[in-house]
Structures are given as C-alpha cells and as structure tokens.
Design a protein around this motif. Structure first.
Motif, PDB file in Angstrom:
ATOM      1  N   ASP A 218      38.404  43.924  44.319  1.00 22.98           N
ATOM      2  CA  ASP A 218      39.310  43.142  43.488  1.00 22.98           C
ATOM      3  C   ASP A 218      38.709  41.851  42.953  1.00 22.98           C
ATOM      4  OD1 ASP A 218      41.389  44.993  43.898  1.00 22.98           O
ATOM      5  OD2 ASP A 218      41.893  44.068  45.820  1.00 22.98           O
ATOM      6  N   SER A 219      37.499  41.500  43.351  1.00 22.20           N
ATOM      7  CA  SER A 219      36.899  40.254  42.854  1.00 22.20           C
ATOM      8  C   SER A 219      36.676  40.351  41.353  1.00 22.20           C
ATOM      9  CB  SER A 219      35.577  39.967  43.572  1.00 22.20           C
ATOM     10  OG  SER A 219      34.683  41.047  43.404  1.00 22.20           O
ATOM     11  N   ILE A 220      36.843  39.245  40.663  1.00 23.33           N
ATOM     12  CA  ILE A 220      36.820  39.221  39.204  1.00 23.33           C
ATOM     13  C   ILE A 220      35.629  38.424  38.692  1.00 23.33           C
ATOM     14  CG2 ILE A 220      38.082  38.468  37.140  1.00 23.33           C
ATOM     15  CD1 ILE A 220      39.333  40.866  38.593  1.00 23.33           C
ATOM     16  N   THR A 221      34.953  38.978  37.700  1.00 24.08           N
ATOM     17  CA  THR A 221      33.871  38.278  37.003  1.00 24.08           C
ATOM     18  C   THR A 221      34.481  37.299  35.997  1.00 24.08           C
ATOM     19  OG1 THR A 221      32.465  40.244  37.160  1.00 24.08           O
ATOM     20  CG2 THR A 221      31.823  38.548  35.568  1.00 24.08           C
ATOM     21  N   PRO A 222      34.125  36.016  36.051  1.00 26.95           N
ATOM     22  CA  PRO A 222      34.627  35.070  35.043  1.00 26.95           C
ATOM     23  C   PRO A 222      34.280  35.540  33.624  1.00 26.95           C
ATOM     24  CG  PRO A 222      33.574  33.894  36.836  1.00 26.95           C
ATOM     25  CD  PRO A 222      33.276  35.345  37.054  1.00 26.95           C
ATOM     26  N   THR A 223      35.177  35.314  32.707  1.00 27.29           N
ATOM     27  CA  THR A 223      35.012  35.835  31.346  1.00 27.29           C
ATOM     28  C   THR A 223      33.702  35.388  30.713  1.00 27.29           C
ATOM     29  OG1 THR A 223      37.413  35.771  31.096  1.00 27.29           O
ATOM     30  CG2 THR A 223      36.117  36.027  29.089  1.00 27.29           C
ATOM     31  N   ASP A 224      33.301  34.135  30.937  1.00 28.86           N
ATOM     32  CA  ASP A 224      32.071  33.640  30.310  1.00 28.86           C
ATOM     33  C   ASP A 224      30.819  34.229  30.938  1.00 28.86           C
ATOM     34  OD1 ASP A 224      32.095  32.320  32.725  1.00 28.86           O
ATOM     35  OD2 ASP A 224      31.878  30.308  31.874  1.00 28.86           O
ATOM     36  N   GLN A 225      30.972  35.013  32.024  1.00 30.55           N
ATOM     37  CA  GLN A 225      29.821  35.658  32.641  1.00 30.55           C
ATOM     38  C   GLN A 225      29.799  37.165  32.398  1.00 30.55           C
ATOM     39  OE1 GLN A 225      29.095  34.579  36.742  1.00 30.55           O
ATOM     40  NE2 GLN A 225      29.890  32.517  36.441  1.00 30.55           N
ATOM     41  N   VAL A 226      30.743  37.675  31.625  1.00 28.62           N
ATOM     42  CA  VAL A 226      30.761  39.102  31.322  1.00 28.62           C
ATOM     43  C   VAL A 226      29.617  39.405  30.349  1.00 28.62           C
ATOM     44  CG1 VAL A 226      32.068  40.996  30.286  1.00 28.62           C
ATOM     45  CG2 VAL A 226      33.231  39.303  31.709  1.00 28.62           C
ATOM     46  N   PHE A 227      28.716  40.311  30.739  1.00 31.15           N
ATOM     47  CA  PHE A 227      27.560  40.605  29.896  1.00 31.15           C
ATOM     48  C   PHE A 227      28.007  41.269  28.592  1.00 31.15           C
ATOM     49  CE2 PHE A 227      28.159  44.758  31.772  1.00 31.15           C
ATOM     50  CZ  PHE A 227      27.724  45.646  30.801  1.00 31.15           C
ATOM     51  N   TYR A 228      27.175  41.163  27.596  1.00 30.10           N
ATOM     52  CA  TYR A 228      27.468  41.822  26.316  1.00 30.10           C
ATOM     53  C   TYR A 228      26.161  42.250  25.675  1.00 30.10           C
ATOM     54  CZ  TYR A 228      25.683  37.891  23.649  1.00 30.10           C
ATOM     55  OH  TYR A 228      24.858  36.939  23.109  1.00 30.10           O
ATOM     56  N   TYR A 293      23.838  43.570  35.001  1.00 32.47           N
ATOM     57  CA  TYR A 293      24.656  44.007  33.875  1.00 32.47           C
ATOM     58  C   TYR A 293      25.809  44.882  34.321  1.00 32.47           C
ATOM     59  CZ  TYR A 293      20.568  42.110  31.678  1.00 32.47           C
ATOM     60  OH  TYR A 293      19.549  41.277  31.334  1.00 32.47           O
ATOM     61  N   ILE A 294      26.746  44.241  35.002  1.00 34.84           N
ATOM     62  CA  ILE A 294      27.982  44.873  35.440  1.00 34.84           C
ATOM     63  C   ILE A 294      29.034  43.778  35.515  1.00 34.84           C
ATOM     64  CG2 ILE A 294      27.374  44.593  37.883  1.00 34.84           C
ATOM     65  CD1 ILE A 294      28.935  47.212  38.428  1.00 34.84           C
ATOM     66  N   ALA A 295      30.274  44.139  35.219  1.00 35.76           N
ATOM     67  CA  ALA A 295      31.378  43.183  35.317  1.00 35.76           C
ATOM     68  C   ALA A 295      32.588  43.894  35.894  1.00 35.76           C
ATOM     69  CB  ALA A 295      31.710  42.614  33.938  1.00 35.76           C
ATOM     70  N   ASN A 296      33.408  43.152  36.601  1.00 39.11           N
ATOM     71  CA  ASN A 296      34.675  43.658  37.134  1.00 39.11           C
ATOM     72  C   ASN A 296      35.738  42.662  36.699  1.00 39.11           C
ATOM     73  OD1 ASN A 296      35.578  45.916  38.906  1.00 39.11           O
ATOM     74  ND2 ASN A 296      36.508  44.270  40.090  1.00 39.11           N
ATOM     75  N   VAL A 297      36.627  43.092  35.793  1.00 33.63           N
ATOM     76  CA  VAL A 297      37.546  42.146  35.171  1.00 33.63           C
ATOM     77  C   VAL A 297      38.950  42.735  35.066  1.00 33.63           C
ATOM     78  CG1 VAL A 297      35.751  41.003  33.813  1.00 33.63           C
ATOM     79  CG2 VAL A 297      36.935  42.967  32.861  1.00 33.63           C
ATOM     80  N   ASN A 298      39.897  41.855  34.796  1.00 31.50           N
ATOM     81  CA  ASN A 298      41.275  42.255  34.542  1.00 31.50           C
ATOM     82  C   ASN A 298      41.438  42.454  33.034  1.00 31.50           C
ATOM     83  OD1 ASN A 298      43.975  42.769  34.723  1.00 31.50           O
ATOM     84  ND2 ASN A 298      44.583  40.674  35.195  1.00 31.50           N
ATOM     85  N   VAL A 299      41.677  43.682  32.606  1.00 28.31           N
ATOM     86  CA  VAL A 299      41.787  43.959  31.180  1.00 28.31           C
ATOM     87  C   VAL A 299      43.218  44.366  30.825  1.00 28.31           C
ATOM     88  CG1 VAL A 299      39.376  44.622  30.877  1.00 28.31           C
ATOM     89  CG2 VAL A 299      41.047  46.362  31.510  1.00 28.31           C
ATOM     90  N   LYS A 300      43.567  44.122  29.581  1.00 28.78           N
ATOM     91  CA  LYS A 300      44.868  44.529  29.046  1.00 28.78           C
ATOM     92  C   LYS A 300      44.620  45.307  27.760  1.00 28.78           C
ATOM     93  CE  LYS A 300      49.303  42.729  27.361  1.00 28.78           C
ATOM     94  NZ  LYS A 300      50.125  41.497  27.138  1.00 28.78           N
ATOM     95  N   GLY A 301      45.306  46.451  27.629  1.00 31.48           N
ATOM     96  CA  GLY A 301      45.089  47.225  26.423  1.00 31.48           C
ATOM     97  C   GLY A 301      46.024  48.417  26.302  1.00 31.48           C
ATOM     98  N   ILE A 302      45.795  49.179  25.245  1.00 29.88           N
ATOM     99  CA  ILE A 302      46.623  50.344  24.925  1.00 29.88           C
ATOM    100  C   ILE A 302      45.993  51.582  25.537  1.00 29.88           C
ATOM    101  CG2 ILE A 302      47.630  51.706  23.052  1.00 29.88           C
ATOM    102  CD1 ILE A 302      46.967  49.235  21.218  1.00 29.88           C
TER     103      ILE A 302
END
Length: 508
Positions: A218-228, A293-302
């Motif tokens: 359940d740990s979350i990657t801060p948005t500014d650290q999400v790789f792209y 290069y991995i992230a674990n985040v809370n996402v919202k979408g369709i």
C-alpha cells in the motif's frame, strides 16, 4: 601511479564549456586560455608528486614500507552534501583493491570519468531521454544495458565511443579501464558489475543473516517521483510541452470505434460518475535489475469495461489499439488480456488525488496494470477494437537476448542508500526496496550477506500482482568491516531473480 582517466563525454563537455566561457567573459580567449593552461600545469604537477611518492614507497622495506603504503593507498573516503561518509572500496590488508587492482581508476564513475551514469547520457552527441532515479538507488551501467543490449548494441557503441576518442586514449584509457578479466573463465566482464562480487578482497561474509522483515503493498510513490518516458514516432524520446489547462481537459475527446455495435465519441466528464480509484503499480518494460523505474500510486479513472459495455464490442475483435494525439500506436494489446483485465484497465485522469501532470500525459493516460509501461499510452484520442492479421504481443518483462532468461522478472531493488555508505556498528540498519514480477504474484523475498552462497527466505504469502511489494529488512552489524547485501525475489510460478539487487556498505 594514481593516474586519473578522462572520459570521452566529460572531456567534450569541458571543451564546450570552455568555448562558451571564452566567448562570454570579459578578458576574451587569451585570459581563458591562460587559466586553462595554469590548471593543466597544476594537475600535471600534482600527478608528478603522486608518482614520486609511489616510487619512493617502492624503495622502502619492512614495517616502514607497510605503514607508508597503507597511508598512500588507503581507500578514499568522501562526504556527501547531507554529511554521509562514503568509501567505495573495501579495506584489505594487502592493498590489493587499490595498489594492485587500482579500483579508484576503473569503471564508469572512476576519478575524472563520469560523475554519474545518469548525467553521462545527457552529454551524448544525440538526444537521449532523461534517466530517473526517484528512490535514491545507486545507478550502475545496468540502467543503460537493459534498453541497449538488444536495441542499439551497447557493447559495440561503447567501445566505439571510447576507443576512437583521442581524449580517452591519450589519458591512458584501455580495456582494463572498463573491464575485469575473470580469473576462472578468462572472459572480459564489466568492472562495475563484478568488482564487489569477484574482484575485491575484504568483504565480510555473514551466512544466513537474521533480521526483522516486513512488507506492504500500500505504500505510495510521491507524484513528483513517478517515472516517465515519452516515446514518439521518431523514437527520439523528446518530452513535449503540452497544454495542461482546464479547457484542454474539458474539451478532450476520445473516439471509440472498430468492431462493435455502437461506435461513439466521448469527453472525460461523460464518465465522471463511473470513475473508480485504485492503488496500482506501473513497471517500465525495461526496468533494469535493481532499477528505479516502477511506481505504486493511487489512480482515478474510467474502467475500460464501462467503455466496452456502451460500445458493444464484437467477439471477433482480437486487438485493442490505444492511439495518442500524436499518432502513436505501437503497442496494441490482445483481446485475451483485455477481457481478463477490462475492469482493471483504466483511462486514468488523476494520480494521488491530482490531475495528471504534463509528464504523465495530461489529461488522460491508459493504464494497463501487470504489463510493461510501453502499453501505457499517454493522451489517448482513439480506442479501436480490431481484427488484426496477427494478434498483438504484449510485454511483461525483458528477456536476456543471450540466455533467454528474464532480466527483470522477478525484480528487486534497494532504496535510499549510496554504495559505500558508512553505518555505526551495533546499530540497526533499515534497508528497503521493492519486489515485483509484472503479472505474476511475488511469494517470497530472500536476503544474502555472503555473496549469494546462502539466502534467508521471507515468505510474503498471497500478494496482489496489480501492486508492488515494498519490503523492509532491519539488520544489525555487530562488527566493523565492509559488507555486500544482496536481495532477490521468488514469484508464484517458481521463477527467481536472475540478477539480484545489491548494495555495498561499510560499518565502523
């Protein structure tokens, strides 16, 4: 002795910076040239002094020679900006690591070579995507060879860049600057990849280490650290500067077409009431062993299932094409995958409670959890369900082209510490990292402190493959010395990390 190698890219950078300084500073080229000449003279004098000291030590005998050599060849200790002491080379009583192997002057980040693997890519002759390191992982050449071992033949390109460079050759660069000759096989191996495992003496071995282990998903990657990473039709990977206004979000349209009963076009707000929130991971397809290069985040979408239900997708479709506004349509996915994960595949509009940033593909990105990030299409404008002549292939990890084994599945890394960090003896060190195997659940994490001779296994039970395993291991070293921590993962299909992550650290 103690000769410092000058790397190709660094030399080119210094030269270009020097030209800029000559043109822009008062005093002109003459004064800049004088300064450069004085600097070169000072460095040459320093080098002469070092060589004279080394020659003098050779003539000494007995205890006097031992004392002088231990001082002269002692591994270098540096202090980082945050006050952390770092020593990259283990101590050994025979000075093998420094006086014989010359460890300070070998490898990509040797003295006066590249200050960072990440920065070196930005000084290449052509454009290169920025390399990220959001979890403070100590990057190695592995951050490069995942992409290039198959795509751009890194071995040949690196040899060409270095061996054809006057700066590298004139500075004394040779094969041993980057390579190590394995005494068992005679094979040339990358120094940076084997120095702690094979080359250096003085690493303390701890069999079957005992410590406190825990994990969470359940740990979350801060948005500014999400790789792209921006992939473009020209494969240059240049990040655009797209509109992130509220109007762009409000006016964004996605057309749904292909083999279906009801083709339609919609705006993101049309499905606002059907959006869901989930905790998901996103893996880069070529995340290297021990990579970031991995992230674990809370996402919202369709959910894609809501789109498919309204469209009435025909059963004859075998592919989903998600097409971006720049025409990008390279990694479609097979309907077999779509049918299995249609409730989990999301058209994401928010990460961690905020609208997507431009780097994440504002205003919408398709998320295909369990698959490699290459399928996560940014700025989607079309969803086409088609019957392709050949069912598309989907990517979930990277295969070693030489062995056929998976490079990075399962994969682990160790966060937050630089190689060579000093810790106090008798105090607990909390190590942390991730374990993941794309669509396959992780079942165990294993720890080694004797170069992989023995492994301490920690079961994690039944894990969710849609999220990462964020592990922690607390270990208390009782004795001063140098240590090598290795971590590997076990997946539900029985696979084991072929290239465990590792961290070299010191205790005093």
């Amino acid at each position: 002795m103690k000769k410092r190698l000058a790397a190709v890219v660094l030399a080119a950078c210094i030269a270009s910076c020097g030209l800029w300084a000559c043109a822009s500073q008062s005093g002109g080229a003459e004064s800049a040239g004088d300064g450069a000449a004085q600097d070169q003279e000072a460095k040459a004098s320093e080098q002469d002094d070092l060589e004279a000291q080394a020659d003098a030590i050779k003539l000494l005998q007995g205890k006097e020679k031992v004392v002088a050599a231990q001082e002269f060849y002692a591994p270098k200790v540096t202090t980082t900006k945050d006050g952390t002491e770092v020593q990259l080379i283990p101590n050994d009583p025979y000075l093998w690591n420094t006086a014989i192997l010359d460890g300070e002057n070998r490898g990509c980040t040797a003295a006066k070579c590249h200050t960072s693997i990440l920065d070196a890519t930005q000084l290449l002759p052509m454009s290169h995507p920025e390399l990220w390191n959001p979890y403070g992982i100590d990057p190695t050449i592995k951050f490069c060879y995942m992409c290039h071992s198959k795509a751009l033949f890194m071995q040949d390109s690196m040899h060409a860049l270095h061996m054809n460079s006057e700066e590298f050759v004139e500075a004394g660069g040779n094969c041993d600057s980057c390579h190590y000759i394995n005494p068992s096989t005679g094979a040339y191996e990358m120094w940076d990849l084997v120095k702690y495992d094979t080359a250096y003496m003085g690493i303390t071995s701890v069999s079957e280490p005992v410590g406190e282990f825990s994990f969470t998903q359940d740990s979350i990657t801060p948005t500014d650290q999400v790789f792209y990473y921006w992939e473009n039709a020209d494969h240059q990977g240049v990040t655009p500067d797209n509109d992130t206004s509220e109007e762009a979000y409000a006016n964004w349209e996605i057309s749904v077409g292909g083999l279906m009963q009801n083709p339609f076009t919609f705006k993101l707000s049309d499905f606002e009431d059907q959006m869901v929130e989930r905790v998901y991971k996103m893996d880069c397809q070529t995340n290297p062993p021990g990579g970031a290069y991995i992230a674990n985040v809370n996402v919202k979408g369709i959910p894609l299932s809501a789109i498919m239900e309204k469209a009435g997708v025909d059963s004859s479709a075998n592919a989903l094409h998600s097409i971006a506004d720049d025409g990008w349509d390279v990694y479609p996915v097979p309907m077999e995958y779509v049918q299995q994960y249609q409730d989990d595949i999301l058209l994401v509009t928010e990460i961690n409670g905020e609208k997507l940033g431009m780097l994440q593909g504002y205003p919408v990105q398709l998320w295909t959890p369990t698959l490699g990030g290459c399928h996560y299409t940014k700025r989607v404008v079309e969803l086409d369900f088609t019957a392709d002549p050949t069912e598309p292939k989907y990517y979930k990890g990277f295969t070693n082209p030489k062995t056929g084994e998976m490079f990075n599945k399962p994969n682990t890394s160790i966060f937050n510490y630089t190689n060579g960090t000093f810790f106090p003896a008798g105090q607990a060190i909390e190590f942390e990292g991730f374990a993941d195997a794309y669509e396959v659940p992780i079942t165990a994490v294993e720890i080694s402190l004797d170069k992989g001779k023995t492994w301490t296994r920690y079961e994690v039970g039944e894990t969710d493959p849609l999220r990462w395993v964020n592990w922690k291991f607390s270990f208390t070293p009782e004795n001063p010395g140098s240590y090598l921590l290795k971590v590997r993962a076990i997946a539900a299909d029985g696979s084991v990390s072929t290239d465990p992550s590792q961290l070299f650290f010191n205790v005093k």
